[in-house]
Every structure is written in structure tokens, then in C-alpha cells.
Design an enzyme around this catalytic site. Structure first.
Site, PDB file in Angstrom:
ATOM      1  N   TYR A  39       1.829  10.405   0.611  1.00  7.06           N
ATOM      2  CA  TYR A  39       2.483  10.050  -0.657  1.00  7.06           C
ATOM      3  C   TYR A  39       1.724   8.923  -1.352  1.00  7.06           C
ATOM      4  CZ  TYR A  39       5.904   7.778  -3.705  1.00  7.06           C
ATOM      5  OH  TYR A  39       6.525   7.174  -4.769  1.00  7.06           O
ATOM      6  N   LEU A  40       1.379   7.881  -0.595  1.00  7.16           N
ATOM      7  CA  LEU A  40       0.683   6.744  -1.191  1.00  7.16           C
ATOM      8  C   LEU A  40      -0.716   7.138  -1.657  1.00  7.16           C
ATOM      9  CD1 LEU A  40       1.769   3.926   1.280  1.00  7.16           C
ATOM     10  CD2 LEU A  40       2.646   4.353  -1.019  1.00  7.16           C
TER      11      LEU A  40
END
Length: 209
Positions: free
Chosen positions: A125-126
């Protein structure tokens, strides 16, 4: 302005649409399903069906500004995260450039500045958000990137700690309602190609810019 809200059915997106409806701007809620559209149409909000995994170029017709607050969610795999949070965001930026959008507001997140420092499920996600933020910064589209802290469902306080990224990050949490209020302040301000962080604090939202 006509403001396209990508991810309008999300928790922040719904609040932003409501606030836009009460303002001088015209919200356009982009949602994936007809059933989601009905809820906005019942509030007399213009809607457009668009799926970030498919062709959604039609959603950008007549759009002046974009708020991108879509996300794949915490329970999807890395493949879906890449498709939505990275590729979907990048395609949105390309369409914004093509259609001459005046201001692209990206809702990102804390930790995005150093995704390799995180292990586990959050890392894809990051990485996806980091890539999307970089793409926006390099696109030539006028932008503002907002990286809020951990989101809560607490009532908004109308006061925050809002600061420009200088290499150091102060971590914390912030109510979604305050995030939406800050997004409204950003929408009402000319894009200056800035990246900001946001957590709870003492500065009135109306004074952050």
C-alpha cells in the site's frame, strides 16, 4: 468549480461530497456501482459511474478539479492495491492532464515517504501511494498532496496540525471529518504544488492556508 471526487463512496469521500454540496462548488461523485450512485442522486448530487480498473475517461468531461480519495481497502491483496492505489491514481493523473484540470488533490498517507521502512501487509500500500505521489509531482498537473495520520471516526474538532513536509514527520491521528474540512480549504486555494501532513492539533482549519 466542478469537482470530481474519485472514491466518493468512501468514508472521507462521502463527507467531502456533502461539504462540496453546501459550498459554491459542484461535486461530481464517481462511484463503481449503480446502487452507490442512487444514494448520491437522492441528495441531488451529480454522479458518474467509473471503475479505476477499467476505462473511466468519460468521468473527466467538464471537470475543473479532482479529489482522489480512492483506496483498495485494508482487506485486499497486493495485486488489487497496485491496480487501485497506484495504477488507478496514475491513470487519473493522466486524464487530469489531458482535460486541463486546474487542481488535483491527492489524499495519501503517513509512512508513504519511506515505504521500505515498513514490513508486512502495509508495505505494498505504501509503495503504491508513494509511486502515485511521485507521479503526480512529476506530471505537470497543478497539485496538492495531503498525508493525514491515522484516521478516526471521532467528531471533527475544527483544529489541526497542518504542516508542509520538510523531511521530518510528526505522527498522530486525525478525525476523518477534519480531513474533509482541510480538503475543502485546499480546494478553495490555488494549487501551489505542495505536499502537506495532517494530524490533530490546535490551529483552526480556516487558518491553515
Amino acid at each position: 468549480m466542478n469537482v470530481l471526487v474519485i472514491g466518493a463512496n468512501g468514508q472521507i469521500g462521502r463527507i467531502v461530497v456533502d461539504k462540496l454540496k453546501e459550498s459554491e462548488h459542484e461535486p461530481i461523485a464517481m462511484v463503481r456501482k449503480e446502487a452507490q450512485a442512487e444514494a448520491f442522486q437522492n441528495k441531488d448530487v451529480k454522479t458518474v459511474l467509473g471503475d479505476l480498473e477499467k476505462d473511466f475517461s468519460h468521468a473527466f468531461e467538464g471537470v475543473d478539479a479532482v479529489v482522489f480519495t480512492a483506496g483498495s481497502g485494508a482487506h485486499t491483496g497486493a495485486d488489487k492495491t497496485i491496480l487501485i492505489d497506484q495504477e488507478g491514481a496514475m491513470e487519473s493523473i493522466d486524464l487530469a492532464e489531458k482535460h486541463g484540470v486546474e487542481h488535483f488533490v491527492m489524499v495519501s498517507g503517513m509512512g508513504v515517504e519511506n515505504p521500505r521502512a515498513v514490513e508486512g501487509k502495509m508495505r505494498p500500500y505504501l509503495h503504491a501511494k508513494h509511486r502515485a505521489d511521485q507521479y503526480l509531482e512529476q506530471s505537470g498537473v497543478p497539485y496538492t498532496i495531503l498525508r493525514p495520520g491515522r484516521l478516526t471516526d471521532d467528531a471533527g474538532k475544527g483544529a489541526v496540525n497542518f504542516y508542509e513536509y520538510q523531511g521530518d514527520v510528526e505522527y498522530g491521528e486525525v478525525p476523518r471529518e477534519d480531513v474533509a474540512s482541510v480538503l475543502m480549504e485546499i480546494i478553495n486555494t490555488k494549487a501551489e504544488n505542495k505536499l502537506y501532513y495532517l494530524i490533530g492539533g490546535d490551529t483552526p482549519v480556516t487558518q491553515i492556508l
